[in-house]
Every structure is written in C-alpha cells, then in structure tokens.
Design a protein around this motif. Sequence first.
Motif, short mmCIF file in Angstrom:
data_model
loop_
_atom_site.label_atom_id
_atom_site.label_comp_id
_atom_site.label_asym_id
_atom_site.label_seq_id
_atom_site.Cartn_x
_atom_site.Cartn_y
_atom_site.Cartn_z
N LEU A 43 48.08 -7.53 -25.68
CA LEU A 43 48.60 -9.35 -26.39
C LEU A 43 50.27 -9.25 -26.19
CD1 LEU A 43 48.69 -10.62 -29.17
CD2 LEU A 43 49.33 -8.46 -30.66
N ASP A 61 42.65 -7.80 -19.93
CA ASP A 61 41.70 -9.46 -20.94
C ASP A 61 43.41 -8.98 -21.84
OD1 ASP A 61 39.27 -9.55 -20.36
OD2 ASP A 61 38.16 -8.03 -21.62
N ILE A 78 44.95 -11.38 -25.08
CA ILE A 78 45.27 -12.63 -26.63
C ILE A 78 47.07 -13.02 -26.76
CG2 ILE A 78 45.73 -11.78 -28.77
CD1 ILE A 78 43.68 -9.90 -28.96
N THR A 97 50.45 -15.63 -27.66
CA THR A 97 50.46 -16.30 -28.94
C THR A 97 51.06 -17.52 -27.87
OG1 THR A 97 52.39 -15.48 -29.20
CG2 THR A 97 50.65 -14.10 -30.08
N ALA A 125 39.97 -14.51 -22.82
CA ALA A 125 41.36 -14.41 -23.27
C ALA A 125 41.58 -15.44 -24.23
CB ALA A 125 42.01 -15.03 -21.77
N VAL A 126 42.18 -15.44 -25.35
CA VAL A 126 42.16 -16.14 -27.06
C VAL A 126 43.70 -16.18 -26.93
CG1 VAL A 126 41.87 -16.16 -29.40
CG2 VAL A 126 40.19 -14.80 -27.27
N LEU A 169 46.43 -17.40 -29.90
CA LEU A 169 46.71 -17.89 -31.73
C LEU A 169 48.31 -18.06 -31.33
CD1 LEU A 169 44.85 -13.89 -32.80
CD2 LEU A 169 43.91 -16.61 -32.83
N VAL A 179 44.27 -11.35 -35.34
CA VAL A 179 43.88 -10.41 -34.86
C VAL A 179 42.67 -10.11 -34.51
CG1 VAL A 179 45.12 -8.49 -32.76
CG2 VAL A 179 46.19 -10.61 -33.44
N VAL A 205 39.27 -11.50 -33.78
CA VAL A 205 39.40 -12.11 -32.50
C VAL A 205 38.87 -10.59 -31.68
CG1 VAL A 205 41.10 -12.03 -30.99
CG2 VAL A 205 40.73 -13.65 -32.62
N THR A 239 35.12 -11.60 -30.10
CA THR A 239 35.67 -11.80 -28.73
C THR A 239 35.25 -10.89 -27.89
OG1 THR A 239 37.02 -13.86 -29.46
CG2 THR A 239 37.24 -13.37 -27.05
#
Length: 250
Positions: A8, A30, A32, A34, A56-57, A59, A76, A79, A83
Amino acid sequence: MNTSKIALVTGGSRGLGKDMALKLAQQGIDVILTYRSQQAEAAAVVADITALGRRAVALPLDAAELRTFEAFFAEVTTVLADTFATDRFDFLINNAGTSLSAPISETTEGQFDEMLQVHFKGVYFLTQQALPLLRDGGRIINVSTVSARSSYAGFSAYASMKGAVEVFTRYLALELGSRGIAANVVAPGAVFGGGAMPDTPEMRAWVAQATALGRTAEPDDIGGIVAFLCTDAARWLNGQRLEVTGGIVL
C-alpha cells in the motif's frame, strides 16, 4: 488464497510515490496506491503496473483527513478480497505529503497545522488503522527528508514533522517487533520531479554543487531503495534511517 505480496503506497500517482509503486511492481509485488486529486495520473500508474504483469488498484485518500481513514480501510478490505483474494497486505509505504517553504517569522498557524496533519498525525493514525490489515512479518516504510538532519532556511515546520515521524518509526520498530514487522525511514534530499521541491535553475545548481555525486536527484533514484526494503535481503534492517541523497552537505 493469493500468495503474492501486496504494498500500500500513499501518494502513488506521481513523483516519488509513482516511482516507488513501479519499482515494487518490477520486483513482483502487487500495489494498492492512493491519490488525493490526480485520478487520471493514478489510473495511468495502474495501467503501467498492469503492463508489468502485476495487479494494481488506485483509491482516493486525503492523508490529512483523519476522519476518512476508517472508511478508507473498509474500502481497502473490500479491494483485498475482491481483487487480490486475501485479507492482508504486506508493506505500508507512507509517502503522501506536501511541502512548505516559509521562514519561522512568517509561518502561520494554518500552515503549521497543515504540515502537522499530513506529515505526522496523518502518518501516525493511518499506520495505526493499517495495523490490523498488515501481515505479520511485513514492513512499514516512512518517508522523511534530509532536512530533518541538516537545516535549510524555510523548512522548519515541514522538517519538524518529518523529525517526529523518524522518532515514531523507531517506536513502531520496537512495538511491532513481536509481530515480525520491521519499520524504517527513507529520507530523500531535494528531488526534482517529485512534486515537493521548488524546481528552478538556481536551486538545481545549488543542490548539484552541494552533493558529493555531483548532480541533482530524480524520483527514479529513490524508488529502488524503498523496493529493496521490501525484500528478504533487507529483513534485518529495523528502526533505521536511510538517507538517500547522493551525499548532500556531508
């Protein structure tokens, strides 16, 4: 159950955070990430990470708005399940922030509070709320600054908050050791293209002449250090401050 490691990264849409996210993905992690307002830029970083074969995401998060953290981590959690097919992530990189250049005599309470919120209270309480989702054996990496070691006129409020984060990091290392979680600080110097440092020819010239390696830094110089701290090779680094400046004002 997903076996890939997940990071993250706050403030991952541009500058240092973007490079950190990409370097982590290149390492098989991977992400996440922001963003506060740069949604299109964040989406582009997600696309770049996907092109590297990782998931990847992106937010939205304002790292200075503590009241939003509970809802953020609920997102989170969703996700992670939807995901990444897991309920934990492995690495927390507290990178999001803004800069401030003002002499002590002119710094307003509002400016001071802004630095406090995003650089210290935000980091403290975002980390606190992340702990239930952070996997045992994981890592926390907080981003500080060279100006917490060397003093530069105009950066007193910003550097003071970063200094507080460095102390906080040592306490994280101490209190989370029983979970096998290591916490360290990466402290860059002036990074042009990172979004925080005033980018002028005069500033670039001064930084280059004050740096032992004889040039200015770019975001690409920092991300690899953060990625290294997320490897097994760095497992015994804990409670440490790594200054990543090319050797400025030695």
